[in-house]
Scaffold this motif. Structure first.
Motif, PDB file in Angstrom:
ATOM      1  N   LEU A 133       0.836  -1.201   0.000  1.00 16.33           N
ATOM      2  CA  LEU A 133       0.000   0.000   0.000  1.00 16.33           C
ATOM      3  C   LEU A 133       0.868   1.247   0.000  1.00 16.33           C
ATOM      4  N   LYS A 134       0.383   2.289  -0.637  1.00 17.69           N
ATOM      5  CA  LYS A 134       1.088   3.569  -0.588  1.00 17.69           C
ATOM      6  C   LYS A 134       1.147   4.029   0.858  1.00 17.69           C
ATOM      7  N   SER A 135       2.230   4.694   1.217  1.00 17.35           N
ATOM      8  CA  SER A 135       2.405   5.170   2.592  1.00 17.35           C
ATOM      9  C   SER A 135       1.271   6.082   3.021  1.00 17.35           C
ATOM     10  N   ALA A 136       0.823   6.951   2.125  1.00 18.46           N
ATOM     11  CA  ALA A 136      -0.243   7.895   2.473  1.00 18.46           C
ATOM     12  C   ALA A 136      -1.529   7.162   2.857  1.00 18.46           C
ATOM     13  N   ILE A 137      -1.871   6.110   2.141  1.00 14.48           N
ATOM     14  CA  ILE A 137      -3.082   5.341   2.439  1.00 14.48           C
ATOM     15  C   ILE A 137      -2.914   4.587   3.748  1.00 14.48           C
ATOM     16  N   TRP A 138      -1.728   3.986   3.953  1.00 15.65           N
ATOM     17  CA  TRP A 138      -1.467   3.223   5.173  1.00 15.65           C
ATOM     18  C   TRP A 138      -1.549   4.132   6.409  1.00 15.65           C
ATOM     19  N   VAL A 139      -0.959   5.325   6.322  1.00 13.25           N
ATOM     20  CA  VAL A 139      -0.990   6.271   7.439  1.00 13.25           C
ATOM     21  C   VAL A 139      -2.418   6.705   7.731  1.00 13.25           C
ATOM     22  N   VAL A 163      -0.885  13.334  11.834  1.00 12.31           N
ATOM     23  CA  VAL A 163       0.359  13.361  11.065  1.00 12.31           C
ATOM     24  C   VAL A 163       1.135  14.605  11.463  1.00 12.31           C
ATOM     25  N   ARG A 164       2.347  14.417  11.929  1.00  9.87           N
ATOM     26  CA  ARG A 164       3.200  15.560  12.254  1.00  9.87           C
ATOM     27  C   ARG A 164       4.091  15.938  11.089  1.00  9.87           C
ATOM     28  N   ARG A 165       4.368  14.979  10.212  1.00 13.50           N
ATOM     29  CA  ARG A 165       5.185  15.264   9.040  1.00 13.50           C
ATOM     30  C   ARG A 165       4.740  14.348   7.905  1.00 13.50           C
ATOM     31  N   ARG A 166       4.386  14.967   6.785  1.00 11.53           N
ATOM     32  CA  ARG A 166       3.999  14.201   5.600  1.00 11.53           C
ATOM     33  C   ARG A 166       5.250  13.842   4.830  1.00 11.53           C
ATOM     34  N   GLY A 167       5.322  12.592   4.428  1.00  8.12           N
ATOM     35  CA  GLY A 167       6.465  12.126   3.656  1.00  8.12           C
ATOM     36  C   GLY A 167       6.084  11.859   2.221  1.00  8.12           C
ATOM     37  N   ALA A 168       6.896  11.057   1.563  1.00 10.32           N
ATOM     38  CA  ALA A 168       6.641  10.682   0.177  1.00 10.32           C
ATOM     39  C   ALA A 168       5.346   9.867   0.111  1.00 10.32           C
ATOM     40  N   GLU A 169       4.445  10.265  -0.777  1.00  5.24           N
ATOM     41  CA  GLU A 169       3.129   9.621  -0.898  1.00  5.24           C
ATOM     42  C   GLU A 169       3.237   8.132  -1.186  1.00  5.24           C
ATOM     43  N   ALA A 215       9.160   6.120   4.385  1.00  4.39           N
ATOM     44  CA  ALA A 215       9.231   5.350   5.632  1.00  4.39           C
ATOM     45  C   ALA A 215       8.294   5.986   6.658  1.00  4.39           C
ATOM     46  N   ILE A 216       7.740   5.151   7.538  1.00  5.83           N
ATOM     47  CA  ILE A 216       6.771   5.628   8.530  1.00  5.83           C
ATOM     48  C   ILE A 216       7.323   5.404   9.926  1.00  5.83           C
ATOM     49  N   PHE A 217       7.292   6.461  10.746  1.00  5.97           N
ATOM     50  CA  PHE A 217       7.694   6.396  12.146  1.00  5.97           C
ATOM     51  C   PHE A 217       6.499   6.827  12.986  1.00  5.97           C
TER      52      PHE A 217
END
Length: 114
Positions: free
Chosen positions: A3-9, A25-31, A35-37
């Motif tokens: 899954l794309k990171s944006a959808i998973w988050v 979300v405190r920081r949006r990353g690459a859609e 990596a997700i923290f």
């Protein structure tokens, strides 16, 4: 296929908020594949930090499952988690940073056995 990171988050935030915690979300990353923290704050000055688990040679998770490992253990000072995240952001500016506030300290993640 992952899954794309944006959808998973988005799904993680829904899951946490639906269970009575507060997630944002405190920081949006690459859609696509950032990596997700995840920082879990217990609102008493304590926190835990979770990040992507290293791939295992023994077993592959089910499709769509992301495994996480503990970077800063639960019960640590919140400043320790924040300092570690500052270093991670300096290393990878495309990462996602999600914060969950939950008095019970639930992370809502699938944790690696390692």
């Amino acid at each position: 296929m992952r899954l794309k990171s944006a959808i998973w988050v988005s799904a993680l935030i829904r899951r946490a908020n639906g269970a009575g915690a507060f997630a944002a979300v405190r920081r949006r990353g690459a859609e696509e594949a950032g990596a997700i923290f995840v920082k879990v704050s217990t609102q008493d000055g304590r926190a835990a930090l979770y990040g992507p688990a290293l791939p295992s040679l023994n077993a592959e998770p089910e499709p769509g499952v992301r495994l996480f490992s503990v970077i800063v253990p639960a019960g640590s000072a919140e400043s320790d988690a924040e300092a570690r995240m500052a270093r991670e952001i300096g290393f990878d500016p495309d990462l996602w940073f999600v914060e969950i506030e939950d008095r019970e300290g639930r992370c809502f993640l699938d944790l690696s056995a390692d």
